[in-house]
Scaffold this active site. Structure first.
Site, PDB file in Angstrom:
ATOM      1  CG  HIS B 120      34.318  75.704   6.625  1.00 15.24           C
ATOM      2  ND1 HIS B 120      33.963  76.627   5.697  1.00 15.24           N
ATOM      3  CD2 HIS B 120      33.429  74.606   6.248  1.00 15.24           C
ATOM      4  CE1 HIS B 120      33.214  76.374   4.697  1.00 15.24           C
ATOM      5  NE2 HIS B 120      32.839  74.959   5.078  1.00 15.24           N
ATOM      6  CG  ASP B 197      32.485  78.396  11.934  1.00 11.10           C
ATOM      7  OD1 ASP B 197      31.313  78.057  11.953  1.00 11.10           O
ATOM      8  OD2 ASP B 197      33.130  77.996  11.000  1.00 11.10           O
ATOM      9  CD  GLN B 200      29.154  71.245  10.561  1.00 11.88           C
ATOM     10  OE1 GLN B 200      28.199  70.548  11.207  1.00 11.88           O
ATOM     11  NE2 GLN B 200      29.356  71.707   9.232  1.00 11.88           N
ATOM     12  CE  LYS B 223      27.003  74.429   7.516  1.00 11.85           C
ATOM     13  NZ  LYS B 223      27.343  73.546   6.378  1.00 11.85           N
ATOM     14  CB  CYS B 358      34.981  74.192   2.732  1.00 14.29           C
ATOM     15  SG  CYS B 358      33.736  74.244   1.450  1.00 14.29           S
TER      16      CYS B 358
HETATM   17  C1  LIG Z   1      32.641  74.770  10.428  1.00 14.81           C
HETATM   18  C2  LIG Z   1      31.903  75.508   9.324  1.00 14.81           C
HETATM   19  N1  LIG Z   1      32.110  76.797   9.157  1.00 14.81           N
HETATM   20  C3  LIG Z   1      31.286  77.517   8.181  1.00 14.81           C
HETATM   21  C4  LIG Z   1      30.743  76.938   7.331  1.00 14.81           C
HETATM   22  C5  LIG Z   1      29.982  77.792   6.239  1.00 14.81           C
HETATM   23  O1  LIG Z   1      28.583  77.741   6.306  1.00 14.81           O
HETATM   24  P1  LIG Z   1      27.968  78.560   5.058  1.00 14.81           P
HETATM   25  O2  LIG Z   1      28.073  77.738   4.015  1.00 14.81           O
HETATM   26  O3  LIG Z   1      26.287  78.068   5.530  1.00 14.81           O
HETATM   27  O4  LIG Z   1      28.036  80.011   5.091  1.00 14.81           O
HETATM   28  C6  LIG Z   1      30.278  75.701   7.590  1.00 14.81           C
HETATM   29  C7  LIG Z   1      29.715  74.989   6.506  1.00 14.81           C
HETATM   30  O5  LIG Z   1      29.689  74.314   5.305  1.00 14.81           O
HETATM   31  C8  LIG Z   1      31.049  74.758   8.306  1.00 14.81           C
HETATM   32  O6  LIG Z   1      30.946  73.443   8.550  1.00 14.81           O
END
Ligand SMILES: Cc1ncc(COP(=O)(O)O)c(C=O)c1O
Lengths: 145, 400
Positions: B120, B197, B200, B223, B358
């Site tokens: 991401h 990270d 998910q 999430k 993203c």
């Molecule tokens: C794999 C992953 N990393 C990071 C994020 C970023 O999360 P947040 O927008 O809650 O900071 C997301 C969510 O969009 C994600 O799916």
């Protein structure tokens, strides 16, 4: 339902867009992208004095942006930059109107939009407005160069 | 709680979407919140209404206690100690915290960071910036066609210059699960740290940070059935002890004179300013909710629904990106643009995500700019899939 947004005219233009492809000898060019998806569109124009002689667009985009680009290009040929600037503003206003405005705020300007009134359904889909207005923003950016 | 009871726990499912039943298939973007979380947030706004850690009166004390309880809840959830749990505003903030605080102190010219091809943007762009600032090198570890990290290729990238390996536990596009323990063993062998990270992963997998063997673990509350604007950074205590602060200001200092400040111990050193108290208390409630579920039963229901979504996509002649294992199914539907798919689905009451989610690099790896994604939570059921199948048929009708 969805037909509201994806009017036959829009689907038609998406499937067989007018003025789609490269253009050699463009006097004005701009590429901009849609932050919603990273889609981008390039608009190329050949100006003859103040009038658009030829226009073409390229890029990848959704049905709404392709159809809008196609309809916009049809309108652009033979139009002056001032006319197109006014049309872009009118179209932006049109898609931003409240979804339930049954009667257009200004019927005369709706008539001036011609086929572009097919985008009425975008009023209900705020997140998709940028898709419909993207080609016009690219055109204005090109003309400003 | 069986699936019917779980669905009843989420009041948002009761609303209609454009006059249709709501089929919420966008949990990977943000999950719905159960009643117990909504109630906990409201209750916190009423009774834990003071500023936590900054007062002796009743409401401040209640806020401090509730926040501390939430921290312990998170620690139990991760298999960690409470003093290793740093509260943030989300995964993005957690990763930026590591890049800014740990990265600046530990990365220099000639060093390297590895991120995988499927990250991401929040687990990629902070490393791009950090490496550019520090004169370090960013190396990208490739994934195969299915979305599995190529361990042999990773081995080839790992040398003593590498200080950090950043990897998504579960891909938000491909739904593949990374072999974190194997990656951590390899990274540690060359002295590199591992940041996972978990955005998910937390809603679908049992997490045990010690068994994973990673050094940092980041996730977002929204999430995991919690409120937005809440997140966690877990790191080993020894790493936190040695780490300089990120943002500085109130709440994270032990002593301040005109010229200097002495910082507090972790985790408070990394929590400058008044936190999102109500949200974080809600996150604690969300984790209590998750821990109260029969996770094996949830996993079985999710696996069934996930497989049914893949079948529905294939039945509509869709092409699935990678070989998804959990949570998400991303797909292309012929040449129809994902935004058009999602808009038509929306009219049919089905919430899907469209775009690059993203994660542009992994889309380009699969030769597309964007995709449509269906993603599930503990409330997703077979009716959602049937509704999705009808919506995809409708897309076919409109675009012939
Ligand atoms: C794999 C992953 N990393 C990071 C994020 C970023 O999360 P947040 O927008 O809650 O900071 C997301 C969510 O969009 C994600 O799916």
């Amino acid at each position: 339902m969805s037909d509201d947004l994806y009017q036959a005219l829009i689907v038609l233009h998406d499937r067989a867009p007018r003025h789609h492809g490269p253009l050699a000898g463009a006097t004005h060019v701009a590429t901009i992208d849609n932050p919603l998806c990273g889609d981008e569109i390039t608009v190329r124009v050949i100006l003859d004095g103040d009038r658009v002689q030829t226009i073409a667009f390229e890029g990848h985009g959704c049905a709404l942006s392709r159809a809008a680009a196609s309809m916009m290009s049809e309108r652009a040929v033979g139009a002056t930059t001032a006319e197109l600037t006014a049309l872009a503003a009118r179209f932006a206003q049109f898609v931003q109107a409240p979804p339930d405005a049954t009667e257009a705020p200004d019927a005369a300007s709706d008539a001036a939009l011609g086929d572009l009134v097919a985008f009425r359904g975008v009023r209900r889909a705020r997140s998709r407005r940028t898709c419909a207005t993207l080609p016009f923003r690219a055109l204005l950016a090109a003309l400003a160069r | 709680m069986d699936l019917t009871a779980r669905r009843r726990a989420f009041p948002a499912l009761d609303q209609r979407a454009h006059g249709q039943r709501l089929a919420y298939l966008d949990a990977a973007a943000t999950s719905l919140q159960p009643r117990v979380v909504i109630d906990a947030v409201v209750d916190a706004a009423l009774h834990a209404a003071g500023n936590p850690g900054r007062g002796v009166h009743l409401l401040a004390e209640a806020a401090s206690v509730a926040l501390d309880d939430a921290r312990h809840e998170v620690a139990r959830f991760l298999g960690a100690d409470a003093d290793e749990v740093v509260f943030t505003s989300g995964t993005t903030a957690s990763i930026n915290l590591v890049a800014d605080a740990w990265g600046r102190a530990n990365l220099g010219p000639g060093d390297a960071v590895i991120a995988t091809e499927l990250e991401h943007h929040s687990n990629l762009v902070p490393w791009q910036r950090l490496c550019a600032e520090r004169g370090a090198e960013l190396r990208i570890a490739p994934v195969d066609e299915d979305g599995r990290i190529d361990l042999a290729a990773l081995d080839a990238l790992l040398d003593s210059k590498v200080k950090l390996v950043a990897v998504a536990h579960v891909s938000n596009v491909l739904g593949t699960i990374a072999p974190v323990a194997a990656i951590a063993a390899r990274a540690h062998a060359v002295g590199a740290r591992v940041l996972v990270d978990g955005a998910q992963a937390v809603a679908h997998l049992e997490i045990d940070v010690r068994a994973l063997g990673c050094d940092f673990y980041a996730f977002s509350g929204h999430k995991l059935y919690g409120p937005p604007g809440t997140g966690v950074l877990w790191a080993r205590r020894a790493i936190l002890d040695a780490m300089p602060p990120w943002q500085v200001g109130g709440g994270m200092v032990a002593r301040v004179d005109r010229a200097h400040a002495r910082y507090r111990e972790p985790p408070y050193r990394f929590e400058a300013g008044t936190p999102n108290t109500t949200g974080l208390i809600g996150l604690g409630a969300a984790i209590r909710f998750v821990r109260s579920l029969d996770r094996a039963a949830v996993a079985a229901d999710e696996a069934r629904v996930h497989a049914a979504i893949a079948r529905a996509v294939q039945a509509a002649d869709g092409t699935i990106l990678g070989r998804p294992e959990v949570g998400v199914v991303s797909f292309a539907l012929g040449r129809v643009h994902p935004h058009d798919v999602a808009t038509i689905a929306d009219q049919a009451g089905v919430a899907l995500r469209s775009g690059h989610h993203c994660a542009e690099p992994i889309h380009h790896r699969h030769g597309v700019d964007a995709s449509t994604r269906a993603s599930i939570g503990c409330y997703s059921d077979d009716d959602d899939v049937a509704q999705l199948a009808r919506a995809l048929a409708r897309v076919r009708e409109v675009f012939g």
